[in-house]
Design an enzyme around this catalytic site. Structure first.
Site, short mmCIF file in Angstrom:
data_model
loop_
_atom_site.label_atom_id
_atom_site.label_comp_id
_atom_site.label_asym_id
_atom_site.label_seq_id
_atom_site.Cartn_x
_atom_site.Cartn_y
_atom_site.Cartn_z
N TYR A 1 -1.51 3.57 6.10
CA TYR A 1 -2.89 3.20 6.16
C TYR A 1 -3.55 3.87 7.06
CZ TYR A 1 -6.56 -0.07 7.68
OH TYR A 1 -7.99 -0.67 7.81
N LYS B 1 -6.88 6.43 6.12
CA LYS B 1 -8.21 6.36 6.68
C LYS B 1 -8.75 7.46 7.45
CE LYS B 1 -9.16 1.83 5.62
NZ LYS B 1 -10.14 1.47 4.87
N VAL C 1 -11.16 -7.18 13.24
CA VAL C 1 -12.24 -8.09 12.51
C VAL C 1 -11.33 -9.25 11.65
CG1 VAL C 1 -14.16 -8.63 11.19
CG2 VAL C 1 -14.24 -6.59 12.73
N ASP D 1 -10.09 -3.17 -10.21
CA ASP D 1 -9.31 -2.56 -9.12
C ASP D 1 -9.63 -1.34 -9.17
OD1 ASP D 1 -7.28 -1.44 -7.84
OD2 ASP D 1 -5.60 -2.38 -9.02
N VAL D 2 -10.18 -0.80 -7.74
CA VAL D 2 -10.73 0.31 -7.45
C VAL D 2 -9.70 1.37 -7.62
CG1 VAL D 2 -12.95 -0.47 -6.27
CG2 VAL D 2 -10.92 0.09 -5.00
N ILE E 1 -15.54 -8.69 5.58
CA ILE E 1 -16.57 -7.67 5.83
C ILE E 1 -17.21 -7.38 4.61
CG2 ILE E 1 -16.72 -5.17 6.64
CD1 ILE E 1 -14.55 -5.72 8.39
#
Ligand SMILES: NC(=O)c1ccc[n+]([C@@H]2O[C@H](COP(=O)([O-])OP(=O)(O)OC[C@H]3O[C@@H](n4cnc5c(N)ncnc54)[C@H](OP(=O)(O)O)[C@@H]3O)[C@@H](O)[C@H]2O)c1
Length: 256
Positions: free
Chosen positions: A164, A168, A196, A69-70, A23
């Site tokens: 997760y 989110k 996706v 690495d964010v 994505i």
């Protein structure tokens, strides 16, 4: 300006995290096609270099890699500083990099702290830190658009995704708070892709048909990154000038 002109990003600078595949790659490619300078962010250097090369091959504006690495605060600080040093502006921030915490086989009561820490660092703290660094500059500058990539798992429980999903969900609520407090100069929206997968996504289930999830999808199939990226272009561009605090579902008709 024609309606089609509103979708152009000429002269704009975009940061896309998690840009080396799927994505994030496709969002970068689409932004480049719309004329933007794109700073593509990921950890794995060779994969990122190859992704940048592919996008740059047909781009009119600079396409540059930034390896980070964010989840590491110093890395996002360095990313923002480098963007302003190199280009003097950031108009679009896409917080796309995501972590699942590797919980695919774990039940909700069995998730270790490490998975919570990783998912919060990457899915919540990183987007917040980047939004804080860049949103402040956007507000005193020319404004901008922040896009947070959320997930159906953040709206409705899906098996084995408690950490997760909770992160989110937090990212979605953060989107709404930022949208409320950063308007009118900065628009903040969420994009929620459904399933996706192009064969390499880190969340990929053992069963590539996604088991029951495809059956729950009215479109009856998984989506492709090329079907998600145009929604990001809408949110990034003037085409969505009156849209903020929204979540755009690109999920094949799943209600969430
Ligand atoms: N695919 C789906 O079905 C789906 C559905 C709903 C929501 N989403 C969300 O959409 C976003 C993209 O998903 P995807 O499936 O395209 O992901 P993906 O295929 O797993 O790719 C993730 C990208 O993010 C990078 N990345 C991961 N962790 C990072 C970190 N800590 N710092 C910097 N870069 C990092 C990866 O490169 P490196 O590993 O080299 O860093 C890669 O470029 C995620 O936020 C995901 O939660 C995806």
């Amino acid at each position: 300006m024609t309606t089609m002109d509103k979708f152009r990003l000429d002269g704009k600078v975009a940061i896309v995290t998690g840009a080396s595949r799927n994505i994030g790659f496709e969002i970068s490619r689409t932004f480049a096609e719309a004329g933007a300078t794109v700073i593509m962010v990921a950890r794995d250097e060779p994969l990122l270099a190859s992704a940048v090369e592919q996008v740059a091959a047909t781009a009119a504006a600079p396409i540059v890699p930034f390896r980070a690495d964010v989840g590491v605060p110093e890395s996002v600080a360095s990313l923002a500083a480098t963007a302003y040093e190199q280009f003097g502006r950031v108009d679009v921030l896409v917080n796309n990099a995501g972590a699942t915490g590797g919980t695919h086989k774990l039940n909700a009561l069995d998730v270790p702290d490490a998975a919570w820490e990783e998912t919060f660092a990457v899915n919540v703290l990183a987007p917040y830190r980047l939004s804080r660094l860049i949103g402040r500059r956007m507000i005193v500058g020319d404004g901008g658009s922040i896009i947070n990539v959320v997930s159906p798992s953040g709206f409705i429980p899906t098996p084995h995704m408690i950490a997760y999903g909770a992160t989110k969900s937090a990212l979605w609520m953060m989107t709404r708070y930022l949208a409320a407090e950063c308007a009118p100069k900065v628009r903040v929206n969420a994009l929620s892709p459904g399933m996706v997968w192009n064969g390499t996504a880190s969340w990929a289930p053992d069963d590539p048909t996604g088991g029951g999830l495809v059956a729950m999808t009215p479109m009856g199939r998984m989506g492709d990154p090329t079907e998600v990226a145009p929604a990001a272009l809408y949110l990034a561009s003037e085409a969505s000038s009156y849209t903020t605090g929204a979540v755009l579902m690109v999920s094949g008709g799943r209600p969430w």
